[in-house]
Design a protein around this motif. Structure first.
Motif, PDB file in Angstrom:
ATOM      1  N   LEU A 144      47.795   1.012  37.508  1.00 29.62           N
ATOM      2  CA  LEU A 144      47.632   0.900  38.665  1.00 29.62           C
ATOM      3  C   LEU A 144      49.201   1.712  39.325  1.00 29.62           C
ATOM      4  CD1 LEU A 144      45.819  -2.420  40.409  1.00 29.62           C
ATOM      5  CD2 LEU A 144      45.028   0.672  40.231  1.00 29.62           C
ATOM      6  N   TRP A 145      50.442   1.113  38.087  1.00 29.38           N
ATOM      7  CA  TRP A 145      51.914   1.741  38.962  1.00 29.38           C
ATOM      8  C   TRP A 145      52.064   3.288  38.341  1.00 29.38           C
ATOM      9  CZ3 TRP A 145      55.738   3.498  36.794  1.00 29.38           C
ATOM     10  CH2 TRP A 145      57.115   3.473  37.200  1.00 29.38           C
ATOM     11  N   LEU A 151      53.158   6.011  41.349  1.00 26.45           N
ATOM     12  CA  LEU A 151      53.854   6.903  40.942  1.00 26.45           C
ATOM     13  C   LEU A 151      52.408   8.009  41.713  1.00 26.45           C
ATOM     14  CD1 LEU A 151      54.839   6.574  37.097  1.00 26.45           C
ATOM     15  CD2 LEU A 151      56.195   6.636  39.194  1.00 26.45           C
ATOM     16  N   ARG A 152      51.474   8.254  41.240  1.00 31.26           N
ATOM     17  CA  ARG A 152      50.589   8.828  41.813  1.00 31.26           C
ATOM     18  C   ARG A 152      50.166   9.973  40.528  1.00 31.26           C
ATOM     19  NH1 ARG A 152      51.891   9.433  48.624  1.00 31.26           N
ATOM     20  NH2 ARG A 152      50.877   7.715  49.182  1.00 31.26           N
ATOM     21  N   THR A 153      50.730  10.196  39.199  1.00 30.47           N
ATOM     22  CA  THR A 153      50.300  10.557  38.664  1.00 30.47           C
ATOM     23  C   THR A 153      49.556  11.011  38.203  1.00 30.47           C
ATOM     24  OG1 THR A 153      51.962   9.011  36.797  1.00 30.47           O
ATOM     25  CG2 THR A 153      50.673  11.112  35.789  1.00 30.47           C
ATOM     26  N   THR A 154      49.641  13.008  38.386  1.00 27.88           N
ATOM     27  CA  THR A 154      49.017  14.101  38.186  1.00 27.88           C
ATOM     28  C   THR A 154      48.492  14.507  40.067  1.00 27.88           C
ATOM     29  OG1 THR A 154      47.018  12.638  37.686  1.00 27.88           O
ATOM     30  CG2 THR A 154      48.484  13.821  35.870  1.00 27.88           C
ATOM     31  N   ASN A 155      48.933  13.475  41.093  1.00 21.43           N
ATOM     32  CA  ASN A 155      48.257  13.545  42.101  1.00 21.43           C
ATOM     33  C   ASN A 155      49.127  14.446  43.322  1.00 21.43           C
ATOM     34  OD1 ASN A 155      48.389  12.856  45.098  1.00 21.43           O
ATOM     35  ND2 ASN A 155      46.869  11.691  43.984  1.00 21.43           N
ATOM     36  N   ASP A 188      54.594  14.578  33.311  1.00 26.37           N
ATOM     37  CA  ASP A 188      54.473  14.869  34.947  1.00 26.37           C
ATOM     38  C   ASP A 188      54.724  13.009  35.014  1.00 26.37           C
ATOM     39  OD1 ASP A 188      52.958  15.588  37.353  1.00 26.37           O
ATOM     40  OD2 ASP A 188      52.261  13.966  37.483  1.00 26.37           O
ATOM     41  N   MET A 189      54.203  11.556  34.194  1.00 29.00           N
ATOM     42  CA  MET A 189      54.663  10.886  34.663  1.00 29.00           C
ATOM     43  C   MET A 189      56.320  10.299  34.440  1.00 29.00           C
ATOM     44  SD  MET A 189      53.596   7.319  33.376  1.00 29.00           S
ATOM     45  CE  MET A 189      54.603   5.642  33.515  1.00 29.00           C
ATOM     46  N   LEU A 190      56.881  10.935  33.365  1.00 29.66           N
ATOM     47  CA  LEU A 190      58.489  11.018  33.254  1.00 29.66           C
ATOM     48  C   LEU A 190      59.288  11.118  34.600  1.00 29.66           C
ATOM     49  CD1 LEU A 190      58.206  11.385  29.372  1.00 29.66           C
ATOM     50  CD2 LEU A 190      58.798   9.540  30.942  1.00 29.66           C
ATOM     51  N   ARG A 191      58.548  12.409  35.072  1.00 28.99           N
ATOM     52  CA  ARG A 191      59.317  13.081  36.641  1.00 28.99           C
ATOM     53  C   ARG A 191      58.968  12.723  37.002  1.00 28.99           C
ATOM     54  NH1 ARG A 191      58.170  20.021  34.346  1.00 28.99           N
ATOM     55  NH2 ARG A 191      59.219  19.692  31.918  1.00 28.99           N
ATOM     56  N   ARG A 192      57.748  11.690  37.290  1.00 29.90           N
ATOM     57  CA  ARG A 192      57.772  11.196  38.338  1.00 29.90           C
ATOM     58  C   ARG A 192      58.858   9.875  38.535  1.00 29.90           C
ATOM     59  NH1 ARG A 192      53.455  12.059  41.523  1.00 29.90           N
ATOM     60  NH2 ARG A 192      52.558  13.551  41.910  1.00 29.90           N
ATOM     61  N   VAL A 193      58.656   9.410  37.672  1.00 34.70           N
ATOM     62  CA  VAL A 193      59.435   8.106  37.323  1.00 34.70           C
ATOM     63  C   VAL A 193      61.166   8.709  37.468  1.00 34.70           C
ATOM     64  CG1 VAL A 193      60.957   6.529  35.840  1.00 34.70           C
ATOM     65  CG2 VAL A 193      58.270   6.919  35.269  1.00 34.70           C
ATOM     66  N   GLN A 400      54.930  19.843  46.687  1.00 31.99           N
ATOM     67  CA  GLN A 400      53.185  19.442  47.154  1.00 31.99           C
ATOM     68  C   GLN A 400      52.530  19.967  47.129  1.00 31.99           C
ATOM     69  OE1 GLN A 400      52.886  16.444  50.790  1.00 31.99           O
ATOM     70  NE2 GLN A 400      51.433  17.404  50.897  1.00 31.99           N
ATOM     71  N   GLY A 401      51.161  19.281  46.167  1.00 34.03           N
ATOM     72  CA  GLY A 401      50.014  20.493  45.841  1.00 34.03           C
ATOM     73  C   GLY A 401      49.497  20.941  46.914  1.00 34.03           C
TER      74      GLY A 401
END
Length: 565
Positions: A144-145, A151-155, A188-193, A400-401
Motif C-alpha cells: 500500500l505504501w 507514493l501512488r506509483t504510476t498514478n 517511476d517508484m524510485l523517482r517518486r521516492v 501531473q498526468g
C-alpha cells in the motif's frame, strides 16, 4: 479502511513461496521479500562496534535517543496477500517494555502480527534498540505504501505527504515479472521516492538483499536519495545500481548485523538520534546532511585496505570515479563519529579562515566559483585517517498526468566533484586526491597517514546545487599506538607484538599506515619517543571535545547556525 487489491488486470490473485529463509509475496509483478530472521535489539558487542558505547560514555544524560522523532516503518507482509506486517511487543517471550509504551499506528488499519516487523522494531526503537526514545511510529503495508497510501506509483497524481522524519524499509522489491514494463514501474517508484525525500525532508533508509551472490534489488535501495545499507561481513548484495542509471556506487554504508533487515533498522535508529540532536536547525536536519554525517563517520577498520588477506570479501577500495566500495559503501557505521561531526557545528567555506578538523556544512555551491575549505594538521601530529563526504539530492520535476495518464517525473542531477590539495597558507599546492564521479550523488575522499601541514579541499559543480559536506579527522602523535598522548614503552610493545604482521592497524604498530609492521614503523616510534613526556593534543576540537557528560548537546547548542541557502 476498505480492503486494497493488487493494481493489475488480475487483481486479488496472489501466490506465495518460501525459499532460503525468505517469505515472498507476488502481486501483479511486484515481488516483495521480507527476511524472517528474528534478531532482537543490540548486544553489548553490537553497541561497541556501532560507537554507541563510546557516545554514551561521553554524553551521559544528554545521550540522544530519538526522542521526539516520528519514525515510519514500511513492512512487507510475511504471506502472499496477507496483512501480517505489524510489530507486536508481546509476541516474544521477553517483550520490550519500550515497545509496549510506544504509540504504534497502523496506517492501513488491518494489520496483524509479523515476527519480522517486531524484530526490526526491537532494533530501531525497542528497549535495547538504537533509538529507544522514539515513541511514535507509523507502520505501513509495503504494497500500500508503494501505491495508494503514499507514493501512488504510476498514478497521475503526486505522492501523498510523508510526515515522518525517518522511514525504514527492511524489505526489497522487484517488478521484474512484468518485463520492460516492470523496469518502467520500478523507475517511476524510485523517482517518486527521491521526490518525497526532497519535498518532505525525510530521511529514507533501505536495506539491500541478503547474500553475497544476490543481485542488487530494484527497490528501494536503488534510489539516489536514500541511505542503502549492507552488511559488514560482506554477505549482502553488492552494487552497483541496476536501474535508473545503472553503475552508481551502492550501498552507502554497512553495519555489523546478521541480516540487512536488522541493519537497515539500526541505521534508521541512528538517523533518529542525529535528528533529535540537531533539533530544528534547518541545515543540519536536511536529509543530505544526516546522510553525509553517517557516511563520513563510517570507519574502515573492519576491512582490508591493502589486499593482504586471502579473501576479497573483506576488501575496501574506491577510485576517483567510484566514490564508495561496491560491497561496503563508505564503511561501517559509527554513531559516535557521526554525532561528533554534527556536534562541532557548521563550518563555513572560506579562503581566509580555517575550518575545524571535524565538522560539516550545507551550502549552495555555484558553478561560477570554487567552494574552498582549509584546515591544518598540527606539528608533531599525524592524521591516522581523514574522511570527507559530499552528498546532494537528485532533483525531480513532477508534472501531473493529463486525463488520468501517468505523471511525468523528470530527474536532474548536478555533477559535483571534490578535490584535495596541499596548501601553503591559503594558497593551493599540489593535488593529493579527488572524487569525480559523473553519475553519483556522493563523492568521497579518504586518506590515511596525512602528515602535519596545511590542506585545502574544494567543491565544484556543473549546476547550482545544495551540497552537504561532512568530514572527520582522527589525530595522533606519531608512534602513539594506544592514543594515550604518550609515546612510550607501551607503544613499543604494541609494535613488537605485531612485528612483521600484515594488514595491520595503527594500534598494532603500523605507524606509516602501509599495512605492514616493520622496521620503518620502529623508526617512527623511536624518533618520537620521549621518556616521561605526556602530550595532550588541543589544536582543534576534533577528537577530544566530548570529555564530560552532556557536552555533546552543549557543543551543538553553542554552534553557529545558519538558515538553508
Amino acid at each position: 479502511m476498505k480492503a486494497w487489491r493488487c493494481p493489475s488486470a488480475k487483481a486479488g490473485r496472489w501466490s506465495a513461496d518460501f525459499f532460503g529463509g525468505w517469505t515472498t509475496s507476488l502481486c501483479g509483478g511486484l515481488l516483495l521479500l521480507a527476511s524472517t530472521a528474528l534478531g532482537q535489539g543490540l548486544s553489548a558487542t553490537d553497541r561497541e562496534k556501532l560507537g554507541l558505547t563510546q557516545l554514551a560514555e561521553v554524553a551521559g544524560s544528554a545521550m540522544p535517543t530519538g526522542a521526539g522523532i516520528t519514525v515510519g516503518q514500511v513492512e512487507a507482509p510475511l504471506t502472499a496477500g496477507g496483512t501480517n506486517y505489524m510489530p507486536n511487543a508481546s509476541y516474544f517471550s521477553n517483550p520490550s517494555a519500550q515497545l509496549l509504551a510506544d504509540t504504534i499506528v497502523d496506517k492501513n488499519g488491518a494489520g496483524t502480527v509479523s515476527t519480522h516487523a517486531t524484530a526490526v522494531a526491537e532494533g530501531i526503537y525497542g528497549t535495547n534498540g538504537v533509538a529507544p526514545g522514539v515513541a511514535n511510529v507509523d507502520v505501513y503495508n509495503a504494497n500500500l505504501w508503494i501505491y495508494a497510501s503514499v507514493l501512488r506509483t504510476t498514478n497521475w497524481r503526486a505522492p501523498l505527504p510523508v510526515t515522518q522524519r525517518v522511514v525504514n524499509h527492511s524489505w526489497i522489491g522487484s517488478f521484474a515479472a512484468s518485463g520492460n514494463n516492470g523496469v518502467a514501474t520500478a523507475t517511476d517508484m524510485l523517482r517518486r521516492v527521491d521526490y518525497v525525500v526532497n519535498r518532505d525532508k525525510v530521511v529514507m533508509v533501505a536495506g539491500v538483499n541478503n547474500g553475497l551472490a544476490t543481485q542488487f534489488p530494484q527497490v528501494v535501495a536503488n534510489a539516489y536519495n536514500v541511505i542503502s545499507v549492507g552488511l559488514t561481513n560482506g554477505y549482502s548484495s553488492p552494487g552497483p545500481s541496476t536501474i535508473d542509471v545503472p553503475g552508481r556506487t551502492k550501498p552507502d554504508l554497512v553495519v555489523p548485523a546478521t541480516s540487512t533487515s536488522t541493519g537497515a533498522g539500526w541505521v534508521t535508529g541512528a538517523a533518529a538520534m542525529l535528528l533529535e540532536m540537531v533539533g530544528e536547525d534547518s541545515a543540519a536536519s536536511q536529509p543530505a546532511t544526516i546522510k553525509a554525517a553517517l557516511l563520513a563517520g563510517a570507519v574502515k577498520t573492519p576491512f582490508d585496505l591493502h589486499g593482504a588477506t586471502p579473501s576479497a570479501v573483506d576488501n575496501w577500495s574506491h577510485t576517483p570515479q567510484q566514490p564508495l566500495d561496491l560491497l561496503h559503501g563508505a564503511g561501517q557505521m559509527n554513531i559516535y563519529n557521526s554525532a561528533l561531526i554534527l556536534a562541532l557545528g557548521q563550518q563555513s567555506a572560506s579562503s581566509t579562515e580555517d575550518v575545524n578538523l571535524t565538522g560539516w556544512d550545507y551550502t549552495a555551491v555555484s558553478p561560477e566559483a570554487t567552494t574552498k575549505y582549509f584546515l591544518e594538521i598540527p606539528t608533531g601530529m599525524v592524521a591516522i585517517s581523514f574522511s570527507l563526504i559530499a552528498t546532494w539530492n537528485r532533483e525531480i520535476e513532477f508534472t501531473q498526468g493529463v486525463n488520468y495518464q501517468p505523471a511525468t517525473l523528470t530527474p536532474s542531477l548536478a555533477n559535483v566533484d571534490l578535490a584535495m590539495y596541499a596548501a601553503t597558507g591559503y594558497e593551493q599546492g599540489a593535488l593529493i586526491d579527488s572524487s569525480i564521479s559523473t553519475i553519483d550523488n556522493v563523492e568521497h575522499i579518504y586518506r590515511t597517514g596525512l602528515a602535519a601541514g596545511r590542506y585545502e579541499f574544494d567543491v565544484t559543480t556543473s549546476t547550482l546545487a545544495n551540497v552537504a559536506l561532512a568530514w572527520t579527522t582522527q589525530l595522533a602523535m606519531q608512534g602513539d599506538a594506544n592514543l594515550d598522548g604518550i609515546v612510550d614503552g607501551a607503544d613499543y610493545t604494541a609494535w613488537a607484538d605485531h612485528y612483521l604482521a600484515t594488514n595491520a592497524t595503527w594500534s598494532q604498530g603500523d605507524f606509516n599506515l602501509d599495512g605492514n609492521v616493520d622496521g620503518a614503523d620502529y623508526t617512527l616510534w623511536a624518533d618520537h619517543f620521549v621518556p616521561g613526556f605526556a602530550f595532550s593534543p588541543v589544536p582543534e576540537p576534533s577528537s577530544f571535545v566530548l570529555l564530560t557528560a552532556g557536552l555533546l548537546l552543549l557543543a551543538w547548542r553553542g554552534a553557529c547556525r545558519r538558515p538553508v541557502r
